[in-house]
Design an enzyme around this catalytic site. Structure first.
Site, short mmCIF file in Angstrom:
data_model
loop_
_atom_site.label_atom_id
_atom_site.label_comp_id
_atom_site.label_asym_id
_atom_site.label_seq_id
_atom_site.Cartn_x
_atom_site.Cartn_y
_atom_site.Cartn_z
CG HIS A 201 35.48 44.05 37.50
ND1 HIS A 201 36.71 44.09 36.88
CD2 HIS A 201 34.65 43.46 36.60
CE1 HIS A 201 36.63 43.55 35.68
NE2 HIS A 201 35.39 43.17 35.48
CD GLU A 235 31.02 32.99 29.77
OE1 GLU A 235 32.18 32.58 29.61
OE2 GLU A 235 30.34 33.50 28.87
CG LEU A 236 32.63 36.47 38.67
CD1 LEU A 236 31.36 37.16 39.17
CD2 LEU A 236 33.33 35.75 39.83
CG ASP A 237 34.31 39.91 37.33
OD1 ASP A 237 33.35 40.67 37.51
OD2 ASP A 237 35.04 39.52 38.27
CD GLU A 238 35.68 36.19 31.29
OE1 GLU A 238 35.73 36.55 30.10
OE2 GLU A 238 36.70 36.08 32.00
#
Length: 293
Positions: A201, A235-238
C-alpha cells in the site's frame, strides 16, 4: 548418494543467542563436506528487560562434496545442533520454487510487474493462479499462461467468497500476495497463511487513509511519495514491515504524476518483498521483520 554439482542448499535458523552458535552450526556443516558460499547473520541488540537477544542466520551451501543426502544431513543437524540450542530452522533445497497465489482487484500495475518478472525468470517463484473479485484482467493474466479465477464479493457473500478462494488456491500455495487487492481478509483466512500473506500500500498512512489517498496527498502538497510492503494481519495495514521506498516530488508534479510515481514505487517495493520471502531472507521477530540480504 552425493548432491548434484549445481545444487544449492539453504539453511535458515533462529534461536536465543548464546556463545558458540556460529562455531557449532558451521563446524557441523564442514564435517559433512559442505561449502558455505554465502552467509549472513544478525543478533538483536535491543532486548528489553528479561528478554534475551536472538540469533538469526541464513546460509547458502554448495553440497557437491557432501556424500549424504539432504534429509540425512538435516536429521543430523536436528539432533546435534538445533536441539542443543532450541532452534527453529529449515535446511532445504534452494532450487525449490515457492508457489505464489496473487490476489488483485482493479489496478493491474503490481500484478503485471510480478507476472513479467516471473515470466522472465527474475523472481524465483511459480505463479499458478490469480484470483480477482473483478473480471477485468483475465486476458492480461491468461496471456502469461496463468489460471484466472473471478470470484466476486459483496458484504453479504464475503464468507462464501473466501471459502471459494481457498478452494481455488488449493493445498500447495506457499505465499499469497495482495497486489492491490481491495478487500479485507478475515482472520480465518490469514490464519491459514501465518506470515505468508504480503500486502502493498501507499506510505501516506496514517495521514491520508481511506479513499483517494493520492488525491488527498496532492491537495496537501506532499513532497514525498512512498510504498510499504508488509505481512498482512488482522489489524489493517499494521503488520510487520518488510520493505519501503520513497520518491521525491515537487509542486510541478500534477495529480496524474503522483499516481504514476506512486505506482512505480509500489511495483518495485512489492517485487523486492516477494523475492526476499521466496529466498528465505525474512524472519518475523515480534512486530518487526529482519531481512538477511
Amino acid at each position: 548418494m552425493a548432491a548434484g554439482e549445481n545444487e544449492l542448499w539453504r539453511l535458515v535458523a533462529h534461536c536465543r543467542d548464546r556463545p558458540g552458535i556460529n562455531a557449532t552450526v558451521f563446524s557441523y556443516l564442514a564435517r559433512h563436506g559442505a561449502n558455505i558460499v554465502q552467509a549472513d547473520q544478525h543478533v538483536t541488540q535491543d532486548a528489553g528487560a528479561g528478554e534475551a537477544s536472538r540469533y538469526f542466520v541464513r546460509a547458502e551451501i554448495d553440497p557437491a562434496r557432501v556424500e549424504a543426502p539432504l534429509d540425512e544431513v538435516a536429521r543430523g543437524f536436528s539432533e546435534e545442533v538445533a536441539g542443543a540450542f532450541g532452534m527453529e530452522w529449515r535446511l532445504v533445497d534452494a532450487a525449490r520454487r515457492q508457489r505464489v497465489a496473487v490476489l488483485v482487484s482493479r489496478a493491474e500495475h503490481c500484478l503485471l510487474e510480478l507476472l513479467w518478472r516471473w515470466s522472465r525468470g527474475h523472481l524465483p517463484i511459480e505463479i499458478p493462479v490469480v484470483v480477482s473479485n473483478h473480471d477485468l484482467l483475465r486476458g492480461q493474466v491468461e496471456a502469461f499462461g496463468v489460471r484466472y479465477e473471478h470470484l466476486p464479493v459483496t458484504p453479504g457473500t464475503r464468507e462464501e467468497q473466501e471459502r471459494a478462494m481457498l478452494e481455488a488456491l488449493g493445498e500447495d500455495i506457499d505465499l499469497v500476495v495482495l497486489a492491490r487487492y481491495m478487500q479485507v481478509l478475515s482472520r480465518d483466512f490469514l490464519d491459514r497463511y501465518p506470515s505468508r500473506v504480503i500486502n502493498i500500500h501507499h506510505s501516506f498512512l496514517p495521514a491520508f487513509p481511506g479513499a483517494a489517498p493520492y488525491r488527498q496527498a496532492f491537495e496537501r502538497g506532499v513532497k514525498v511519495i512512498g510504498a510499504t510492503a508488509h505481512y498482512a494481519t488482522e489489524e489493517l495495514d499494521e503488520g510487520p514491515i518488510i520493505e519501503q521506498d520513497v520518491a521525491r516530488i515537487t509542486h510541478r508534479d500534477l495529480f496524474e504524476d503522483l499516481v504514476r510515481i506512486g505506482r512505480e514505487v509500489e511495483r518495485s517495493v512489492l517485487a523486492r518483498a516477494v523475492r526476499w520471502h521466496a529466498e528465505d531472507r525474512i524472519f518475523v521477530h515480534g512486530r518487526r521483520v529482519i531481512v538477511l540480504r
